[in-house]
Write an enzyme that holds these catalytic residues in place. Structure first.
Site, short mmCIF file in Angstrom:
data_model
loop_
_atom_site.label_atom_id
_atom_site.label_comp_id
_atom_site.label_asym_id
_atom_site.label_seq_id
_atom_site.Cartn_x
_atom_site.Cartn_y
_atom_site.Cartn_z
N ASP A 213 6.33 -16.16 19.92
CA ASP A 213 4.92 -15.88 19.65
C ASP A 213 4.01 -16.47 20.73
O ASP A 213 3.03 -15.84 21.14
CB ASP A 213 4.52 -16.46 18.29
N ARG A 214 4.33 -17.68 21.17
CA ARG A 214 3.48 -18.34 22.17
C ARG A 214 3.48 -17.56 23.49
O ARG A 214 2.46 -17.42 24.15
CB ARG A 214 3.97 -19.77 22.40
N THR A 215 4.64 -17.01 23.85
CA THR A 215 4.73 -16.22 25.08
C THR A 215 3.93 -14.93 24.93
O THR A 215 3.22 -14.50 25.86
CB THR A 215 6.19 -15.89 25.40
N TYR A 216 4.03 -14.30 23.76
CA TYR A 216 3.25 -13.09 23.51
C TYR A 216 1.75 -13.39 23.64
O TYR A 216 1.00 -12.61 24.26
CB TYR A 216 3.56 -12.55 22.10
N SER B 224 -0.38 15.24 -4.46
CA SER B 224 0.28 14.25 -5.30
C SER B 224 1.77 14.57 -5.41
O SER B 224 2.24 15.59 -4.90
CB SER B 224 -0.35 14.25 -6.69
N GLU C 265 13.47 7.91 -0.09
CA GLU C 265 12.70 6.82 0.51
C GLU C 265 12.09 5.96 -0.59
O GLU C 265 11.87 6.44 -1.71
CB GLU C 265 11.55 7.37 1.37
N LYS D 278 9.22 4.42 -2.75
CA LYS D 278 7.86 4.87 -3.09
C LYS D 278 6.94 3.65 -3.00
O LYS D 278 6.89 2.82 -3.88
CB LYS D 278 7.81 5.47 -4.48
N ASP E 96 3.90 1.11 -3.01
CA ASP E 96 2.74 0.89 -3.88
C ASP E 96 1.58 0.46 -3.00
O ASP E 96 1.18 -0.69 -2.96
CB ASP E 96 3.07 -0.18 -4.92
N ARG F 35 -6.61 9.24 1.42
CA ARG F 35 -6.22 10.49 0.76
C ARG F 35 -7.40 11.12 0.03
O ARG F 35 -7.55 12.34 0.02
CB ARG F 35 -5.07 10.21 -0.23
N GLU G 188 1.49 5.05 4.59
CA GLU G 188 1.09 4.24 3.44
C GLU G 188 0.69 2.86 3.94
O GLU G 188 1.50 2.11 4.50
CB GLU G 188 2.25 4.12 2.46
N TYR H 21 5.72 8.42 7.20
CA TYR H 21 6.87 9.12 6.62
C TYR H 21 6.75 10.63 6.53
O TYR H 21 7.67 11.29 6.06
CB TYR H 21 7.14 8.58 5.21
N LYS I 290 12.97 13.99 -1.45
CA LYS I 290 12.37 15.14 -0.76
C LYS I 290 13.46 16.09 -0.27
O LYS I 290 14.49 15.66 0.24
CB LYS I 290 11.56 14.66 0.46
N LYS J 61 10.57 7.10 -10.88
CA LYS J 61 9.89 5.81 -11.03
C LYS J 61 10.82 4.73 -11.59
O LYS J 61 11.79 5.02 -12.29
CB LYS J 61 8.67 5.97 -11.95
N CYS K 266 -21.68 -9.05 -30.05
CA CYS K 266 -21.47 -8.96 -28.61
C CYS K 266 -21.57 -10.34 -27.98
O CYS K 266 -22.56 -11.06 -28.22
CB CYS K 266 -22.50 -8.02 -28.00
N CYS L 257 -25.05 -10.16 -25.63
CA CYS L 257 -26.41 -10.01 -26.16
C CYS L 257 -26.54 -10.34 -27.64
O CYS L 257 -27.65 -10.38 -28.18
CB CYS L 257 -26.92 -8.59 -25.92
N CYS M 55 -20.38 -2.69 -28.31
CA CYS M 55 -21.64 -3.39 -28.52
C CYS M 55 -22.72 -2.35 -28.83
O CYS M 55 -22.83 -1.34 -28.13
CB CYS M 55 -22.02 -4.18 -27.26
N CYS N 293 -28.50 -4.40 -23.61
CA CYS N 293 -27.50 -5.46 -23.44
C CYS N 293 -27.42 -5.80 -21.96
O CYS N 293 -27.26 -4.90 -21.12
CB CYS N 293 -26.14 -5.00 -23.97
#
Length: 710
Positions: free
Chosen positions: A68-71, A116, A145, A147, A149, A168, A204, A256, A323, A347, A438, A441, A454, A460
């Site tokens: 990381d330091r070199t980058y 969808s 693949e 899915k 979230d 989307r 995603e 994807y 797919k 799912k 409520c 109120c 309420c 309210c």
């Protein structure tokens, strides 16, 4: 450590194997002021290519070549050279983080509809999907693949250079989040390999689980509310207008699906599996857990394996996507109005964990609905720290028998929203006593089946604040400058306690301008917006009132049926039920809203400042366009919603995508290329707006629609 000789040119995406900044680079750079301009330009070009390659190795493949330091030293040198020699180049890695602040999110049309996915948690539904597919196109392979979230986005590259990104949205149009996505390290500004002249990709955006936990811990340490889950955090981040704030969030992106490909004679990949491969060749991040399987049973096995390994993944998933591999067969299967017929999501069941209820609070929503919420001893549920969970309603509390101090099992409904599933150990004699008044109120609480409300209406305080937010929102009168934070600030300052107070703000201009973050210009802009809202169309005013179950479409139907606000306010349930798309339940809700004395008092006061414009009543749909189906694309002389409404009002159909059933594609300015292509493929007639007007005139219809305000 990898040495220079071990680098294979075919493994590299952005740099030549001989690039001196790839492996064990020398970071003892010559002073900038000693470099001739040509040498500086050459060094900067090598550094850009190397930094792009290191970004890809780190973010996409998780196989860094250097420390990381070199980058950091390479990146700093590139910034130094670009600044000293004015070498800023579009797509340079140094442009990844911008300092701009956007005024708003524009809406852009997608290259191809982002549809969808049909989904189920039952294996038999997946097999039914397979049977339908094979019945239409024969034997198929499937690409499986995870899915994710997260939040779907469209990425567009032209000549290999990043051009734009959009959420989307409704599938046809989304929010322009070009600058927000530009800050994501795994989204390259310039593609490697040999990309086409035009490329649109679906990806995603998400927050890795470890990064999410670190970020939430930092928020808690700063005294800020932690995010509920990674998806909400990612979605909220992409809609931030402060680009520097976006850059501080640990966003990532998997790609994807190819949505658009134009490259002269070179064809797009013929299979989904080839798409994933070529996207990786371009330097885009694809998921290493994708698999190509021979049949649906292997796809089901893939899902079961991935579910068992779910906790080992560093990203949130809620299932797998199956797919059809062959793109030609995908096109043959086609789409419905909302989903692709060649893909299916299998799912996972929701996760569940155990913790203790520390307290129960009752929230008051915009419509007055009371929702009990359990405050929990923080618990990890599927990699997400959950500190609160919904109890839904009083009946749910009774059914669960839950109270403060009980040990409960928490699950994530839909794998997102935490809820209490059951009481594991009861430490109370009876369920939590739901309040009769409520909590905000003090008004009486009224029960409607399992729900509680309420009765304070718009008087309210909790309902009033949310009512003002809704009234000013895009779904209401679209009063710019009155977002959630602004409304809260105005209420805390005592400037706006109810809807009518908005129109009293001109009398308190100095107080408004003195608020933190405001000033003279901001105050005057807001007052001008409020002034412009004094004579709203009836449909917009009805939608702005926040009547339960009444959105924009229902408000338009009410306006067209009754014509005036008085007619709507005094209509009985039977009359309301005669309106299109309004059944007995919604009719009763509307009647009760206007019959509520507190609501009526606020509306009467509001009408001292606002004059809703009467609407042209429509006794029934005409038949001038019966049997015709229209699709609109590009910018018209009126909002597209008005064009679609006119078509539907006169018996026609207005849809979002072109198919063999479409009669006309009406093209305004800057029309979407994908819809034109679909029209050509389906032999659909494309007409310009003036031709559409002539078509309507032949049927006795006026275009553009007459403006009631003129």
């Amino acid at each position: 450590m990898t040495d220079a000789a071990g680098l294979d040119a075919e493994e590299l995406r952005f740099a030549d194997p001989d690039n001196p900044y790839l492996v064990e680079p020398d970071t003892d750079f010559a002073p900038v002021d000693s470099l001739p301009s040509e040498a500086a330009a050459e060094e900067a070009a090598l550094l850009r290519a190397a930094v792009r390659e290191h970004d890809f190795r780190y973010y996409a493949e998780n196989e860094p070549l250097i420390a990381d330091r070199t980058y950091d030293a390479l990146f700093a040198r590139l910034e130094e050279l670009e600044e000293a020699f004015d070498l800023n180049v579009d797509g340079s890695p140094t442009q990844q983080v911008g300092g701009t602040t956007l005024d708003e999110l524009r809406t852009v049309e997608h290259v191809r509809p982002m549809l969808s996915i049909d989904q189920s948690g039952e294996a038999e539904d997946v097999r039914d999907f397979d049977a339908r597919v094979r019945g239409e196109v024969g034997d198929v392979e499937y690409v499986c693949e995870p899915k994710f979230d997260g939040l779907s986005v469209e990425l567009v590259y032209e000549d290999g250079v990043y051009e734009r990104a959009a959420t989307r949205g409704d599938g046809r149009e989304g929010d322009d989040v070009t600058e927000q996505v530009r800050t994501i390290p795994s989204v390259p500004h310039r593609l490697g390999g040999d990309p086409p002249a035009f490329l649109a990709i679906r990806g995603e955006v998400h927050i890795p689980r470890d990064a999410f936990q670190r970020h939430n811990r930092e928020r808690v340490e700063r005294g800020e509310e932690p995010f509920a889950n990674p998806r909400n955090a990612a979605a909220g981040t992409l809609r931030q207008l402060d680009i520097e704030a976006v850059a501080r969030r640990p966003l990532d992106c998997y790609c994807y699906d190819i949505l658009g490909w134009e490259d002269g004679g070179r064809d797009a990949p013929a299979t989904q599996w080839e798409e994933l491969s070529i996207l990786a060749d371009f330097g885009l991040k694809t998921n290493e857990r994708a698999e190509l399987v021979d049949d649906i049973e292997e796809a089901i096995e893939y899902r079961d394996r991935l579910m068992a390994e779910r906790e080992e993944l560093n990203y949130e998933i809620d299932g797998v996507v199956v797919k059809v591999n062959d793109v030609a067969k995908c096109e043959q299967l086609g789409t419905t109005s909302r989903s692709s017929r060649w893909t299916f999501a299998y799912k996972f069941p929701a996760r569940a964990e155990v913790t203790r209820v520390e307290d129960v609070v009752v929230q008051v929503g915009r419509t007055g609905r009371l929702t009990p919420v359990a405050l929990l001893d923080p618990v990890d549920v599927g990699g997400v720290t959950v500190s609160r969970a919904t109890l839904h309603n009083p009946d749910e509390i009774e059914s669960l028998g839950v109270n403060v101090g009980d040990v409960v099992r928490v699950k994530r409904a839909g794998d997102v929203i935490p809820q209490v599933a059951e009481v594991v150990e009861s430490n109370s004699d009876e369920p939590y006593p739901f309040p009769d008044t409520c909590p905000v109120c003090g008004s009486e609480v009224e029960r409607d089946g399992p729900l509680a409300y309420c009765t304070g209406g718009l008087t309210c305080e909790a309902q009033a604040e949310r009512a003002v937010q809704h009234y000013a929102s895009r779904g209401g009168l679209d009063i710019e400058g009155l977002g959630e934070e602004s409304v809260e600030q105005l209420r805390e300052a005592g400037l706006v306690e109810s809807l009518p107070d908005l129109y009293r703000l001109p009398d308190r201009r100095e107080e408004l301008a003195s608020l933190e973050g405001w000033g003279e210009t901001s105050a005057d802009n807001l007052l001008a917006e409020i002034e412009a809202s004094r004579e709203p169309p009836l449909a917009e005013f009805l939608a702005a009132l926040g009547i339960p179950s009444v959105g924009g479409a229902t408000a338009r139907n009410l306006a067209q049926h009754f014509g005036s606000l008085d007619a709507v306010r005094t209509a009985g349930e039977d009359e309301l039920a005669e309106v299109a798309d309004i059944g007995p339940t919604v009719a009763r809700t509307v009647r009760e809203f206007f019959a509520n004395e507190e609501n009526a008092a606020v509306i009467d006061e509001l009408l001292e400042f606002v004059t809703p414009q009467e609407a042209e009543t429509v006794d029934g749909a005409g038949d001038e366009l019966a049997g015709l189906t229209f699709v609109f694309t590009g910018a018209l002389s009126v909002p597209r919603s008005e064009a679609e409404e006119l078509v539907q009002r006169h018996g026609g159909n207005a849809t979002g995508s072109v198919s063999g059933n479409t009669d006309y594609l009406v093209a305004g300015e800057d029309p979407g290329a994908s819809k034109r292509d679909d029209a050509d493929a389906n032999e659909v007639l494309v007409v310009e707006e003036d031709e559409f007007a002539a078509l309507l005139a032949e049927r006795g219809l006026e275009w553009p629609p007459e403006d009631d305000e003129e």
